[in-house]
Write a protein that holds these residues in place. Structure first.
Motif, PDB file in Angstrom:
ATOM      1  N   GLY A   1       0.826  -1.204   0.000  1.00  0.00           N
ATOM      2  CA  GLY A   1       0.000   0.000   0.000  1.00  0.00           C
ATOM      3  C   GLY A   1       0.858   1.250   0.000  1.00  0.00           C
ATOM      4  N   SER A   2       0.273   2.366  -0.440  1.00  0.00           N
ATOM      5  CA  SER A   2       1.006   3.627  -0.488  1.00  0.00           C
ATOM      6  C   SER A   2       0.043   4.787  -0.302  1.00  0.00           C
ATOM      7  CB  SER A   2       1.757   3.778  -1.821  1.00  0.00           C
ATOM      8  OG  SER A   2       0.845   3.830  -2.899  1.00  0.00           O
ATOM      9  N   LEU A   3       0.597   5.916   0.157  1.00  0.00           N
ATOM     10  CA  LEU A   3      -0.155   7.157   0.328  1.00  0.00           C
ATOM     11  C   LEU A   3       0.715   8.293  -0.165  1.00  0.00           C
ATOM     12  CD1 LEU A   3      -2.531   8.841   1.454  1.00  0.00           C
ATOM     13  CD2 LEU A   3      -1.326   8.866   3.656  1.00  0.00           C
ATOM     14  N   GLU A   4       0.143   9.156  -1.004  1.00  0.00           N
ATOM     15  CA  GLU A   4       0.903  10.252  -1.597  1.00  0.00           C
ATOM     16  C   GLU A   4       0.111  11.542  -1.513  1.00  0.00           C
ATOM     17  OE1 GLU A   4       3.136  11.490  -5.824  1.00  0.00           O
ATOM     18  OE2 GLU A   4       1.900   9.684  -5.676  1.00  0.00           O
ATOM     19  N   THR A   5       0.792  12.626  -1.185  1.00  0.00           N
ATOM     20  CA  THR A   5       0.193  13.959  -1.186  1.00  0.00           C
ATOM     21  C   THR A   5       0.991  14.838  -2.139  1.00  0.00           C
ATOM     22  OG1 THR A   5       1.558  14.697   0.677  1.00  0.00           O
ATOM     23  CG2 THR A   5      -0.595  13.724   1.189  1.00  0.00           C
TER      24      THR A   5
ATOM     25  N   GLU B   1       4.957  14.168  -1.334  1.00  0.00           N
ATOM     26  CA  GLU B   1       5.478  13.245  -0.328  1.00  0.00           C
ATOM     27  C   GLU B   1       4.753  11.918  -0.471  1.00  0.00           C
ATOM     28  OE1 GLU B   1       4.999  15.011   3.465  1.00  0.00           O
ATOM     29  OE2 GLU B   1       6.665  16.431   3.231  1.00  0.00           O
ATOM     30  N   LYS B   2       5.501  10.828  -0.268  1.00  0.00           N
ATOM     31  CA  LYS B   2       4.926   9.501  -0.455  1.00  0.00           C
ATOM     32  C   LYS B   2       5.441   8.556   0.619  1.00  0.00           C
ATOM     33  CE  LYS B   2       4.039   6.094  -4.086  1.00  0.00           C
ATOM     34  NZ  LYS B   2       4.281   5.721  -5.511  1.00  0.00           N
ATOM     35  N   TRP B   3       4.527   7.739   1.111  1.00  0.00           N
ATOM     36  CA  TRP B   3       4.859   6.713   2.098  1.00  0.00           C
ATOM     37  C   TRP B   3       4.268   5.395   1.644  1.00  0.00           C
ATOM     38  CZ3 TRP B   3       1.523   3.600   4.798  1.00  0.00           C
ATOM     39  CH2 TRP B   3       2.081   2.806   5.812  1.00  0.00           C
ATOM     40  N   ASN B   4       4.984   4.290   1.844  1.00  0.00           N
ATOM     41  CA  ASN B   4       4.462   2.976   1.485  1.00  0.00           C
ATOM     42  C   ASN B   4       4.617   2.017   2.649  1.00  0.00           C
ATOM     43  OD1 ASN B   4       7.145   1.921   1.411  1.00  0.00           O
ATOM     44  ND2 ASN B   4       7.360   2.626  -0.713  1.00  0.00           N
ATOM     45  N   THR B   5       4.037   0.843   2.483  1.00  0.00           N
ATOM     46  CA  THR B   5       4.019  -0.145   3.570  1.00  0.00           C
ATOM     47  C   THR B   5       5.379  -0.788   3.795  1.00  0.00           C
ATOM     48  OG1 THR B   5       3.184  -1.733   1.938  1.00  0.00           O
ATOM     49  CG2 THR B   5       1.566  -0.677   3.373  1.00  0.00           C
ATOM     50  N   ASP B   6       6.345  -0.555   2.935  1.00  0.00           N
ATOM     51  CA  ASP B   6       7.733  -0.978   3.211  1.00  0.00           C
ATOM     52  C   ASP B   6       8.416   0.002   4.149  1.00  0.00           C
ATOM     53  OD1 ASP B   6       7.435  -3.159   1.580  1.00  0.00           O
ATOM     54  OD2 ASP B   6       8.251  -2.176  -0.194  1.00  0.00           O
TER      55      ASP B   6
ATOM     56  N   SER C   1      14.208  12.383  -2.990  1.00  0.00           N
ATOM     57  CA  SER C   1      14.985  11.608  -2.027  1.00  0.00           C
ATOM     58  C   SER C   1      14.093  10.565  -1.378  1.00  0.00           C
ATOM     59  CB  SER C   1      15.587  12.519  -0.956  1.00  0.00           C
ATOM     60  OG  SER C   1      14.547  13.155  -0.220  1.00  0.00           O
ATOM     61  N   THR C   2      14.705   9.499  -0.883  1.00  0.00           N
ATOM     62  CA  THR C   2      13.995   8.455  -0.142  1.00  0.00           C
ATOM     63  C   THR C   2      14.750   8.169   1.148  1.00  0.00           C
ATOM     64  OG1 THR C   2      15.191   6.654  -1.268  1.00  0.00           O
ATOM     65  CG2 THR C   2      13.127   7.419  -2.275  1.00  0.00           C
ATOM     66  N   PHE C   3      13.994   7.738   2.166  1.00  0.00           N
ATOM     67  CA  PHE C   3      14.586   7.427   3.461  1.00  0.00           C
ATOM     68  C   PHE C   3      13.811   6.283   4.095  1.00  0.00           C
ATOM     69  CE2 PHE C   3      14.576   8.270   8.133  1.00  0.00           C
ATOM     70  CZ  PHE C   3      15.874   7.845   8.362  1.00  0.00           C
TER      71      PHE C   3
END
Length: 345
Positions: free
Chosen positions: A118-122, A135-140, A163-165
């Protein structure tokens, strides 16, 4: 300003000419005088507007810029990829607030492995400065951020940084991307900010009278060598697109896209690998039944048949059904189905 002398119109009336013709000349002379005086009394801005209105309007011509290197042959690839979700259950939701903030969320379940992603992006845009924040966040548990500015520094230029973190592992990545496009060229340069040494990916596409020629290269500063050396050549006339490419002198490919009618899109894809001497061939099409429904079909040289159906249930709600049939092992099973639902508000 010196006043202009009145226009003198001489008329010659012979014995057989009626006096009415001379009267008409006098009336025309008087009308010209009134119009000249009206124009002299007009403000300067209104004069320029009047002059421009009298000039014939030139037909505007829309010139399309060449696509980036990665988008060459995209129309044909979309016929083979869009609308198919083999072995997946997928849900996508999109919405936009009154303030202009866009939210996108989605989830994918793999029917074979059972894994769920799953993912969420704004995303927020500042149109006055050409800025876009996302900005994006995923279940990983990976966080991604991107900032871009387009057409503000220079027309046709887009600059971005992403960038990713990953908090769990502490892994970090950064990349600077630049893109410039005009009527005849599309230039791209991405720099991967690796701590061991940057990796530079650059490409250029030039277009002339429908012909497209592109080159892509990648330089790895860690190894001090070129790791990509790709060429592409194609032709585009709107309804017909031809694309050929050579990757590292080992992979040869080509595709043809044809919009046969407003409802029917077709594509052919061919690839050959010099290393394995393997050939891949496929034919695909998409047909719009109406404004709310369409069907898709494709087949390749491995006798794999893909079928898809898309239906708009209501405004902002669309469903996709797809199936992959293995023609060589029809009786042994192994066929795949997929379902996707898109919601947008």
């Amino acid at each position: 300003m010196a006043t202009e002398e009145p226009v003198k119109i001489e008329t010659v009336v012979d014995d057989t000419t009626s006096p009415r013709r001379e009267i008409r000349f006098m009336e025309y002379d008087e009308m010209c005088k009134r119009k000249r005086k009206w124009f002299e009394d007009m403000p300067s801005a209104a004069k320029e507007e009047e002059r421009s209105a009298e000039k014939p309007k030139q037909e505007e011509r829309v010139i399309m810029s060449p696509p980036p290197y990665n988008d060459l042959g995209k129309n044909a690839r979309d016929v083979f990829s869009k609308g198919y979700h083999f072995g997946l259950l997928k849900l996508d939701c999109k919405t936009k607030t009154k303030s202009g903030v866009e939210f996108s969320s989605g989830g994918v379940s793999n029917l074979d492995s059972g894994n769920v992603f799953g993912s969420l992006e704004t995303k927020y845009r500042v149109s006055d400065y050409g800025l876009t924040f996302s900005e994006k966040w995923n279940t990983d548990n990976t966080l991604a951020t991107e900032i871009s500015v387009q057409d503000y520094v220079a027309k046709g230029l887009k600059l971005s940084f992403d960038s990713t973190f990953a908090p769990q592992t502490g892994s970090k990545t950064g990349r600077i991307k630049s893109e410039f496009r005009n009527d005849v060229t599309a230039l791209n340069c991405d720099v991967n900010l690796d701590t061991s040494g940057p990796i530079i990916l650059a490409s250029a596409v030039f277009g002339y009278n429908g012909w497209l020629a592109g080159y892509q290269t990648q330089f790895n500063s860690q190894k001090s060598k070129i790791t990509k050396n790709n060429f592409a050549l194609g032709y585009s006339s709107g309804d017909f697109i031809l694309h050929t490419n050579v990757n590292d002198g080992q992979e040869f490919g080509g595709s043809i896209y044809q919009k046969v009618s407003p409802k029917l899109n077709t594509a052919i894809d061919l690839n050959w690998s010099a290393g394995s001497n393997e050939t891949r061939f496929g034919i695909g099409c998409k047909y719009d039944l109406d404004n709310e429904a369409s069907v898709r079909a494709k087949v390749n040289n491995l006798s794999q048949v893909g079928l898809g159906y898309q239906q708009k249930l209501r405004e902002g709600v669309s469903i996709y059904l797809s199936a992959l049939i293995d023609g060589k092992n029809f009786n042994n099973g192994g066929h795949k189905i997929g379902v996707a639902l898109e919601l947008e508000a």
